[in-house]
Design a protein around this motif. Structure first.
Motif, PDB file in Angstrom:
ATOM      1  N   SER A  11      54.502  71.280 -39.652  1.00 40.33           N
ATOM      2  CA  SER A  11      54.452  70.607 -40.951  1.00 40.33           C
ATOM      3  C   SER A  11      53.469  71.320 -41.886  1.00 40.33           C
ATOM      4  O   SER A  11      53.643  71.317 -43.103  1.00 40.33           O
ATOM      5  N   SER A  12      52.454  71.982 -41.330  1.00 40.53           N
ATOM      6  CA  SER A  12      51.526  72.754 -42.162  1.00 40.53           C
ATOM      7  C   SER A  12      52.204  73.994 -42.727  1.00 40.53           C
ATOM      8  O   SER A  12      51.959  74.381 -43.874  1.00 40.53           O
ATOM      9  N   ILE A  13      53.051  74.595 -41.913  1.00 37.38           N
ATOM     10  CA  ILE A  13      53.760  75.799 -42.376  1.00 37.38           C
ATOM     11  C   ILE A  13      54.667  75.437 -43.556  1.00 37.38           C
ATOM     12  O   ILE A  13      54.718  76.136 -44.566  1.00 37.38           O
ATOM     13  N   ASP A  14      55.320  74.288 -43.447  1.00 40.84           N
ATOM     14  CA  ASP A  14      56.148  73.817 -44.560  1.00 40.84           C
ATOM     15  C   ASP A  14      55.288  73.480 -45.777  1.00 40.84           C
ATOM     16  O   ASP A  14      55.618  73.850 -46.910  1.00 40.84           O
ATOM     17  N   ALA A  15      54.169  72.803 -45.537  1.00 42.58           N
ATOM     18  CA  ALA A  15      53.304  72.403 -46.650  1.00 42.58           C
ATOM     19  C   ALA A  15      52.790  73.623 -47.409  1.00 42.58           C
ATOM     20  O   ALA A  15      52.609  73.583 -48.628  1.00 42.58           O
ATOM     21  N   TYR A  16      52.567  74.699 -46.673  1.00 44.77           N
ATOM     22  CA  TYR A  16      52.136  75.947 -47.318  1.00 44.77           C
ATOM     23  C   TYR A  16      53.215  76.445 -48.278  1.00 44.77           C
ATOM     24  O   TYR A  16      52.946  76.749 -49.444  1.00 44.77           O
ATOM     25  N   LYS A  17      54.459  76.467 -47.786  1.00 45.48           N
ATOM     26  CA  LYS A  17      55.580  76.931 -48.630  1.00 45.48           C
ATOM     27  C   LYS A  17      55.727  76.038 -49.864  1.00 45.48           C
ATOM     28  O   LYS A  17      55.920  76.529 -50.979  1.00 45.48           O
ATOM     29  N   VAL A  18      55.646  74.734 -49.635  1.00 49.08           N
ATOM     30  CA  VAL A  18      55.793  73.786 -50.743  1.00 49.08           C
ATOM     31  C   VAL A  18      54.720  74.039 -51.798  1.00 49.08           C
ATOM     32  O   VAL A  18      55.003  74.079 -53.002  1.00 49.08           O
ATOM     33  N   ALA A  19      53.510  74.269 -51.347  1.00 52.73           N
ATOM     34  CA  ALA A  19      52.404  74.499 -52.281  1.00 52.73           C
ATOM     35  C   ALA A  19      52.625  75.795 -53.070  1.00 52.73           C
ATOM     36  O   ALA A  19      52.428  75.836 -54.280  1.00 52.73           O
ATOM     37  N   ARG A  20      53.064  76.849 -52.367  1.00 56.28           N
ATOM     38  CA  ARG A  20      53.317  78.122 -53.055  1.00 56.28           C
ATOM     39  C   ARG A  20      54.451  77.977 -54.058  1.00 56.28           C
ATOM     40  O   ARG A  20      54.362  78.455 -55.182  1.00 56.28           O
ATOM     41  N   ASN A  21      55.532  77.268 -53.639  1.00 56.32           N
ATOM     42  CA  ASN A  21      56.661  77.058 -54.560  1.00 56.32           C
ATOM     43  C   ASN A  21      56.259  76.269 -55.789  1.00 56.32           C
ATOM     44  O   ASN A  21      56.850  76.409 -56.851  1.00 56.32           O
ATOM     45  N   ALA A  22      55.251  75.425 -55.625  1.00 60.93           N
ATOM     46  CA  ALA A  22      54.809  74.619 -56.761  1.00 60.93           C
ATOM     47  C   ALA A  22      53.862  75.421 -57.657  1.00 60.93           C
ATOM     48  O   ALA A  22      53.328  74.888 -58.625  1.00 60.93           O
ATOM     49  N   GLY A  23      53.615  76.687 -57.295  1.00 58.94           N
ATOM     50  CA  GLY A  23      52.837  77.552 -58.178  1.00 58.94           C
ATOM     51  C   GLY A  23      51.392  77.758 -57.764  1.00 58.94           C
ATOM     52  O   GLY A  23      50.625  78.409 -58.471  1.00 58.94           O
ATOM     53  N   LEU A  24      50.980  77.243 -56.607  1.00 67.34           N
ATOM     54  CA  LEU A  24      49.599  77.456 -56.178  1.00 67.34           C
ATOM     55  C   LEU A  24      49.425  78.892 -55.681  1.00 67.34           C
ATOM     56  O   LEU A  24      50.361  79.470 -55.105  1.00 67.34           O
ATOM     57  N   THR A  25      48.251  79.453 -55.879  1.00 64.46           N
ATOM     58  CA  THR A  25      47.976  80.791 -55.341  1.00 64.46           C
ATOM     59  C   THR A  25      47.813  80.663 -53.825  1.00 64.46           C
ATOM     60  O   THR A  25      47.641  79.561 -53.297  1.00 64.46           O
ATOM     61  N   GLU A  26      47.822  81.814 -53.160  1.00 64.40           N
ATOM     62  CA  GLU A  26      47.660  81.794 -51.707  1.00 64.40           C
ATOM     63  C   GLU A  26      46.347  81.108 -51.336  1.00 64.40           C
ATOM     64  O   GLU A  26      46.285  80.280 -50.426  1.00 64.40           O
ATOM     65  N   GLU A  27      45.316  81.470 -52.092  1.00 66.62           N
ATOM     66  CA  GLU A  27      43.994  80.907 -51.814  1.00 66.62           C
ATOM     67  C   GLU A  27      43.993  79.385 -51.972  1.00 66.62           C
ATOM     68  O   GLU A  27      43.443  78.656 -51.144  1.00 66.62           O
ATOM     69  N   GLU A  28      44.620  78.937 -53.055  1.00 65.93           N
ATOM     70  CA  GLU A  28      44.668  77.483 -53.296  1.00 65.93           C
ATOM     71  C   GLU A  28      45.484  76.763 -52.216  1.00 65.93           C
ATOM     72  O   GLU A  28      45.121  75.683 -51.755  1.00 65.93           O
ATOM     73  N   ALA A  29      46.576  77.408 -51.817  1.00 68.82           N
ATOM     74  CA  ALA A  29      47.421  76.796 -50.785  1.00 68.82           C
ATOM     75  C   ALA A  29      46.656  76.683 -49.471  1.00 68.82           C
ATOM     76  O   ALA A  29      46.734  75.659 -48.771  1.00 68.82           O
ATOM     77  N   LEU A  30      45.903  77.723 -49.146  1.00 69.94           N
ATOM     78  CA  LEU A  30      45.131  77.688 -47.900  1.00 69.94           C
ATOM     79  C   LEU A  30      44.008  76.655 -47.972  1.00 69.94           C
ATOM     80  O   LEU A  30      43.688  75.992 -46.981  1.00 69.94           O
TER      81      LEU A  30
END
Ligand code: TEU
Ligand code: CA
Length: 565
Positions: free
Chosen positions: A388-407
């Motif tokens: 579920s974290s791996i998915d949440a990462y993708k969702v965050a990136r798709n919503a426009g968050l930077t890698e750093e913000e997603a992490l």
């Protein structure tokens, strides 16, 4: 309310893969748990819930079961399990298994047979639909772990439903044959001598009579599964049947993982002769959630913690007993989520422990909580294990968050936070294993570990031990277990305080999460007079004093005070 044997007990959740490794393969196991039973006994634990240890491909770390009658070899053997049950019993403890029956694994024999013959007996164990020639899916439901709920049934022209991962096909509870299989398994485990079950994701077993789309709520064109849960009616028939046919004959203790019960369903779920003995109070976990994803979750502060805690107590009243938690294997660490960086320290960890633990209900401690384990820092998406974290990462990136913000989001929310190895000592691998653990230990184990805290009077662990002992103390037990819950209104921001009351006894539980001291007004005594004196039953070393109907508490202080009537 009818009194039950478990009301005055204390429960502990073990995530077996990360608790204790006995054979040096880096994976926690049953012999590891057995070796730590004395530790749990010493803490004062009575009920031990094991997250799943059944045979499983571990796609969702055991919540995907391929054989309900077998122990996964990585965790041990059935003999180990029998030994654990017996050794626990010897110490006056009882073991709960995790009942995961909304879905099984796609590697379960039932599913394999459904693939071979979708129109046969086992096809009816699942939710199958014919593939549409135009490729349109039966519904636009989004699975909890991302993507569509529908997946091709291998080797067939059909699709199957999975509300969790595609390796977790949903079982069709409308089919009485499936239900009997579930009950048979429950009885089989009860016969082995376990005390009962924690019941996984159970609200999902009931689906609406007609499957249809709901308005899309993200760019993926899909919608949250909550729409279908809201529409599904009649779960009570299944739950009542399971209680009567499987739990009641053994007087099994059951705790439901219930997230979305409908209004007025509480009495049916955990009232007198409810479907379950108890269910978790998830109000803290649900706070601030967003349909957009983890990146959009609202941070919680102490006032919101208080509102959640008090709201749940008010809601349950004396309908039944909630199970109280601040964390579990699906959540970040309570100390990290509920205490912001500015106020997180051993004193506030103790204060948080006192206020959540002494509410009405059955307290659960999640492994490592008792030493104040914290979230880890996630530096790269490659570090993630949890689906579920791996998915949440993708969702965050798709919503426009930077890698750093997603992490950053994941460091705060990831389920992996709770799944790092238990920190037993400052030795290599945190004393969890002689080998590199399956999931990297939190580097702070050198500072936060059992060994360091064990003999130290003012450690978080020692505080938890005192807390457990206090709730069980014959002098105060009646009040802590069955007493009324009365909030202290009008406290300063950052303060959580309430009274527990039974005939002739009033106990104040208060935590001041501010760096500065506070004074709070106590409610009046039963005779209309003010409280003027009290005896400190438990504190965290900070000053606390009662005078003239008020209590003053030093910054970061907590106090459990017996008020003089
Ligand atoms: O969790 C059910 C559940 O709906 C939530 O916990 C939610 O999916 C999760 O927090 C998303 O991050 C239970 C188990 O506790 C969990 O470990 C399993 O993954 C899930 O069921 C499927 O069995
Ligand atoms: Ca092992």
């Amino acid at each position: 309310m009818q009194r039950k044997w478990w009301h005055d007990k204390v429960a502990y959740q073990i995530y077996p893969k990360s608790f204790m490794d006995s054979n040096g393969d880096g994976i926690g196991d049953l012999q590891g748990i057995i070796s730590k039973l004395d530790y749990l006994k010493d803490l004062g634990v009575d009920i031990v819930w094991l997250s799943p240890i059944y045979q499983s491909p571990l796609a969702d770390e055991g919540y995907d079961i391929s054989d309900y009658y077998a122990i996964d070899p990585r965790f041990g053997t059935m003999e180990d399990m029998e030994e654990l049950i017996a050794e626990a019993k010897k110490r006056g403890m009882t073991v709960l298994m995790d009942l995961v029956v909304n879905h099984c694994s796609d590697e379960h024999e039932w599913f394999q047979k459904a693939c071979q013959d979708p129109d046969g007996k086992y096809g009816k164990f699942f939710y199958l639909r014919d593939k549409d020639p135009d490729g349109k899916l039966p519904t636009n439901w989004r699975s909890y772990f991302g993507g569509s709920c529908w997946e091709e049934l291998p080797g067939t022209d059909k699709l199957y439903l999975h509300v969790f991962h595609k390796k977790q096909p949903d079982l069709n509870w409308e089919n009485p044959e499936l239900r009997e299989e579930v009950y048979k398994n429950i009885r089989w485990w009860m016969e082995k001598g376990i005390g009962g079950f924690r019941i996984d994701a159970i609200i999902n077993i009931k689906k609406p009579a007609v499957f249809h789309d709901y308005p899309a709520d993200r760019d993926d064109g899909l919608c949250t599964i909550h729409n279908m849960l809201l529409e599904a009616e009649g779960i009570g028939e299944f739950l009542g049947e399971m209680r009567d046919k499987a739990f009641a004959p053994y007087d099994a203790f059951t705790v439901g993982e219930v997230f979305n019960e409908k209004k007025n369903e509480l009495p049916l779920f955990i009232g007198e002769n409810g479907y379950f003995s108890t269910m978790f109070d998830f109000s803290l976990e649900l706070y601030g959630r967003s349909e957009k994803g983890w990146f959009d979750v609202k941070r919680i502060d102490i006032d919101a913690v208080r509102d959640c805690m008090f709201g749940a107590q008010k809601k349950i009243g004396d309908i039944g007993f909630y199970s109280n938690i601040i964390e579990n294997h699906d959540e970040p660490r309570g100390a990290s989520r509920l205490l912001s960086d500015e106020i997180r320290n051993d004193d506030t960890k103790k204060a948080l422990a006192a206020v959540y633990f002494l509410r009405r209900g059955l307290p659960f401690i999640y492994q490592g909580q008792e030493i104040g384990m914290e979230n880890k820092k996630i530096r790269s998406v490659d570090e993630l294990d949890d689906i579920s974290s791996i998915d949440a990462y993708k969702v965050a990136r798709n919503a426009g968050l930077t890698e750093e913000e997603a992490l950053e989001t994941l460091s705060f929310h990831s389920r992996d936070n709770a799944r790092t190895p238990m920190q037993w000592s400052n030795q290599e691998h945190a004393g969890f294993s002689t080998a590199a653990p399956w999931m990297k230990e939190n580097p702070n184990y050198v500072r936060i570990n059992v060994q360091e805290q064990q003999g130290r009077e003012d450690s978080v662990l020692s505080f938890y031990k005192k807390l457990v002992a206090l709730r069980k103390d014959p002098l105060y037990k009646e009040t802590f277990v069955y007493g009324d819950f009365e909030p202290c209104e009008g406290c300063a921001s950052g303060v959580i305080a309430y009274l527990r009351k039974s005939a002739g006894q009033t106990i104040l539980v208060a935590g001041n999460f501010n760096p500065n001291g506070t004074t709070l007004q106590l409610p009046k005594r039963a005779d209309g007079e003010t409280f003027t004196e009290g005896t400190l039953l438990l504190g965290n070393g900070k000053e606390a004093a009662v005078a003239d109907g008020c209590v003053s508490i030093e910054g970061f202080g907590c106090a459990v005070i017996l008020l003089k009537e």
